[in-house]
Design an enzyme around this catalytic site. Sequence first.
Site, PDB file in Angstrom:
ATOM      1  N   CYS A 100       0.853  -1.183   0.000  1.00 50.42           N
ATOM      2  CA  CYS A 100       0.000   0.000   0.000  1.00 50.42           C
ATOM      3  C   CYS A 100       0.889   1.234   0.000  1.00 50.42           C
ATOM      4  CB  CYS A 100      -0.889  -0.009   1.245  1.00 50.42           C
ATOM      5  SG  CYS A 100      -1.981   1.423   1.363  1.00 50.42           S
ATOM      6  N   HIS A 142      -9.117  -3.930  -1.481  1.00 50.69           N
ATOM      7  CA  HIS A 142      -8.093  -3.110  -0.811  1.00 50.69           C
ATOM      8  C   HIS A 142      -8.456  -1.624  -0.893  1.00 50.69           C
ATOM      9  CE1 HIS A 142      -3.728  -2.079   0.121  1.00 50.69           C
ATOM     10  NE2 HIS A 142      -4.230  -0.931  -0.298  1.00 50.69           N
ATOM     11  N   GLU A 143      -8.801  -1.165  -2.105  1.00 47.55           N
ATOM     12  CA  GLU A 143      -9.077   0.276  -2.276  1.00 47.55           C
ATOM     13  C   GLU A 143     -10.348   0.685  -1.532  1.00 47.55           C
ATOM     14  OE1 GLU A 143      -6.775   2.046  -3.252  1.00 47.55           O
ATOM     15  OE2 GLU A 143      -5.578   0.458  -4.141  1.00 47.55           O
ATOM     16  N   HIS A 146     -10.033   1.407   2.100  1.00 46.75           N
ATOM     17  CA  HIS A 146      -9.555   2.758   2.447  1.00 46.75           C
ATOM     18  C   HIS A 146     -10.725   3.704   2.732  1.00 46.75           C
ATOM     19  CE1 HIS A 146      -5.207   2.665   1.931  1.00 46.75           C
ATOM     20  NE2 HIS A 146      -5.313   2.033   0.782  1.00 46.75           N
TER      21      HIS A 146
HETATM   22 NI    NI Z   1      -3.662   1.088  -0.121  1.00 42.40          NI
END
Ligand code: NI
Length: 179
Positions: A100, A142-143, A146
């Site tokens: 990341c 993953h995104e 966030h």
């Molecule tokens: Ni990330």
Amino acid sequence: MAVRPIMKMGEPVLFQKARPVERFDTPELHALLADMKDSMIAANGAGIAAPQIGVSLQVVIFEVRNNPRYPQAEPVPETVLINPVLEPLGDEMEEGWEGCLSVPGMRGLVPRHAKLRYRGFDQYGKRFERVVDGFHARVVQHECDHLMGVLYPMRIRDLHDFGYTEVLFPELAGKDEDD
Ligand code: NI
């Protein structure tokens, strides 16, 4: 536009829930997306979420094509995804290595849903959905994490599977250090 500084783990904005976008196709949204893209490309990222450049809105972009930080990953089309909703398909989970831009120089083994449907909007407010698996499914999860204030180290099951890229993957050393 501009390469913006990428927030690193510890910044409060990375642990906040991002707000949904309410107006599409505005100069502000296009400028945000241009800055996100420039910042992602400058850091060789596979994706980036708006909170990573300090903007707490539900906007992510991703694209994987000959990425030196993820040389084994299958290609993922260039995507703008706004106000996303993820729906896992089936119970299968897969472990895979992630990095990341907000956790530079490190990698961890993260369980993700193997297959899912995601829906959301593009920058013009056009609704779309896709069913994906493999690295595409991993990048989306993953995104979108966030946007909920979750960074991948918070999902690692065994912290023995978390470490420095230069130790775990010496062949990638240097590729992670420029962010
Ligand atoms: Ni990330």
